[in-house]
Design a protein around this motif. Sequence first.
Motif, PDB file in Angstrom:
ATOM      1  N   TYR A  96       0.757  -1.364   0.050  1.00  0.00           N
ATOM      2  CA  TYR A  96      -0.159  -0.086   0.172  1.00  0.00           C
ATOM      3  C   TYR A  96       1.029   1.194  -0.024  1.00  0.00           C
ATOM      4  O   TYR A  96       0.713   2.326  -0.763  1.00  0.00           O
ATOM      5  CB  TYR A  96      -0.940   0.066   1.254  1.00  0.00           C
ATOM      6  N   ALA A 128      -6.387  -1.287  -2.222  1.00  0.00           N
ATOM      7  CA  ALA A 128      -6.511  -0.331  -1.158  1.00  0.00           C
ATOM      8  C   ALA A 128      -6.117   0.911  -1.761  1.00  0.00           C
ATOM      9  O   ALA A 128      -6.622   2.021  -1.858  1.00  0.00           O
ATOM     10  CB  ALA A 128      -5.994  -0.718   0.107  1.00  0.00           C
ATOM     11  N   THR A 170      -7.593   4.443  -2.468  1.00  0.00           N
ATOM     12  CA  THR A 170      -7.230   5.821  -2.027  1.00  0.00           C
ATOM     13  C   THR A 170      -6.964   6.871  -3.021  1.00  0.00           C
ATOM     14  O   THR A 170      -7.537   7.963  -2.848  1.00  0.00           O
ATOM     15  CB  THR A 170      -6.187   5.549  -1.063  1.00  0.00           C
TER      16      THR A 170
END
Length: 306
Positions: free
Chosen positions: A9, A114, A118
Amino acid sequence: MKHIFNKTYSKMFNYVTMPIVVAASLFAGYLLAGDYLDVMTRTPTFVYLSQRLAVMYCMLTFVLIAGLCIWMIVANTSSGLFANELHEGTLRLLLSKPVSRYELVVGKIGGMLAGAMTYLGISLLIVLGIFTLRAQPDQDILIYLLKYTFVFLLYGAFVILIAGAIGSFLSTCFKKKVPALLILALIGFLIFGIIPIARTITQSLGVYDKMHLYLFDLNYQFGLIFNTFTQLIGQLSSSSGQIEVYNVFTNLFKNIPTDVDVTLTSGSLMVLNKTLNNVIVVGGYGLLTVVLYTLSFRRMKLKDIS
């Protein structure tokens, strides 16, 4: 798995991709605000203004925000999820720790998904922020666009899942990131840039429908997926301003000749293009996504790292 998720991430946010996304979002918000200010000089009705803004917002999101930007971000990360580890020889080191192959795959794919979500959320917030600051719209208009923003997040999540599935699978097929990245980049440019141009040419030559090229029209198929989500707010009016420009990038509408006996004038009318069934298209891409993620897991499970 949490460590792998967090590492994947965090690596998505760097000094290259972040400025590009911010710049694209600022540009989109500026254009949307400019269109609003231009239309307001003509004292439009709320229906016309809201529909025109919806078309403009949809076009910017489909092509730029949830199109090229998000696709390339996912492509850049997913294409190297496993290929980089294989090429650099770090996969053996990772698996020597108390981490199963299942946790490795889920952690990496989860972190990538993820991170992309975002980026999408940040991008849409910037678009609305710039639009609000520059245009200072009525509250009703802002609420109307917020509703579209919600469905754009849903559509963007679907696109991220698709692009991530393709990239993850390709990353297990190559020992280096570059081949997978090039394939994904080519697919992205085909969907959001090359195919619309090629379709315009083939339609003008009269061969698009004759040769059933719509069966291979990835841009039209993604347009149908996009329209499936935007219909949750309502179907865009074919008489809205800029609908023809929007149609160039989606092929969601088509012109049909009007009946002179009914309209008393010759001409054409734009109606929703139902050549392909949107339920079948959405279901097909959903199934493809599940299959590719499953194959990615199986290939990594059987991968020889000795």
